[in-house]
Motif scaffolding. Sequence first.
Motif, short mmCIF file in Angstrom:
data_model
loop_
_atom_site.label_atom_id
_atom_site.label_comp_id
_atom_site.label_asym_id
_atom_site.label_seq_id
_atom_site.Cartn_x
_atom_site.Cartn_y
_atom_site.Cartn_z
N CYS A 39 -10.77 1.78 -71.11
CA CYS A 39 -11.80 2.81 -71.23
C CYS A 39 -12.93 2.24 -72.08
N GLU A 40 -14.07 2.03 -71.46
CA GLU A 40 -15.17 1.39 -72.18
C GLU A 40 -15.76 2.29 -73.27
N GLN A 41 -15.64 3.59 -73.10
CA GLN A 41 -16.18 4.51 -74.10
C GLN A 41 -15.43 4.44 -75.41
N THR A 42 -14.11 4.26 -75.33
CA THR A 42 -13.27 4.31 -76.53
C THR A 42 -12.73 2.95 -76.96
N GLY B 100 -7.71 6.32 -72.91
CA GLY B 100 -8.92 6.71 -73.62
C GLY B 100 -9.40 8.05 -73.10
N ASN B 101 -10.65 8.08 -72.63
CA ASN B 101 -11.23 9.31 -72.06
C ASN B 101 -11.04 9.41 -70.55
N GLU B 102 -10.39 8.41 -69.97
CA GLU B 102 -10.22 8.37 -68.52
C GLU B 102 -8.89 8.98 -68.11
N SER C 38 -16.52 4.49 -66.58
CA SER C 38 -16.31 3.76 -67.82
C SER C 38 -14.94 3.09 -67.86
#
Length: 214
Positions: A22-25, A122-124, A2
């Motif tokens: 971070c594509e998720q956040t 982000g989440n990465e 992501s």
Amino acid sequence: MSLRYSIIPVTPYQQNCSLLICEQTGKAAVVDPGGELELILQKAAKENVTLESILVTHGHLDHVGGVAELADKLTLPIYGPQAEDAFWIDSLPEQCRSFGFPHCDSFIPDRWLNDGDSVEVGNETLQVLHCPGHTPGHIVFFSPSARLAVVGDVLFNGSIGRTDFPKGDFQTLIASIQHKLWPLGEDVAFIPGHGPMSTFGEEMRTNPFVGNRD
């Protein structure tokens, strides 16, 4: 995976400033904002991301000229480089005068980074590798999930970083590439500080400075 990236060449040296997203956040880090902040902020707006940190590979002007201003403007924390590059960052106003750049302020990172550290986007999670040679405190950011490294001026497509600056060292740079970067894997793509991307495998095979000579 992501994590995606966007490259923004800035300054007369066409330094590759990067957004790591971070594509998720929808959160992003800006790596090496050397200048032309309006271009960087336009790209961030176009990508519809929220900048959450500034990451710095090393202390040369074309990589850090916009760091202090951007951090102040958006109240962003600064992570990196390794503390051996403090003398470069302290001399930023002098670098500007020497190279005919507009004035930029020096800064103190919120966190100096060392080999084995990690930073979040982000989440990465990005791994930090200390890769001296071009400068003594140069670091590389590596995303295991995206198989992507942001290598600053350690390695280029077909070349390597200069080692004729203060505290640069050719053999140290070669060792950084061979012992820190190559073990990450031939499939790893990298964003260099200047010029087009490549992969570690391609450079292992073809780079005249560090490629295989069999």
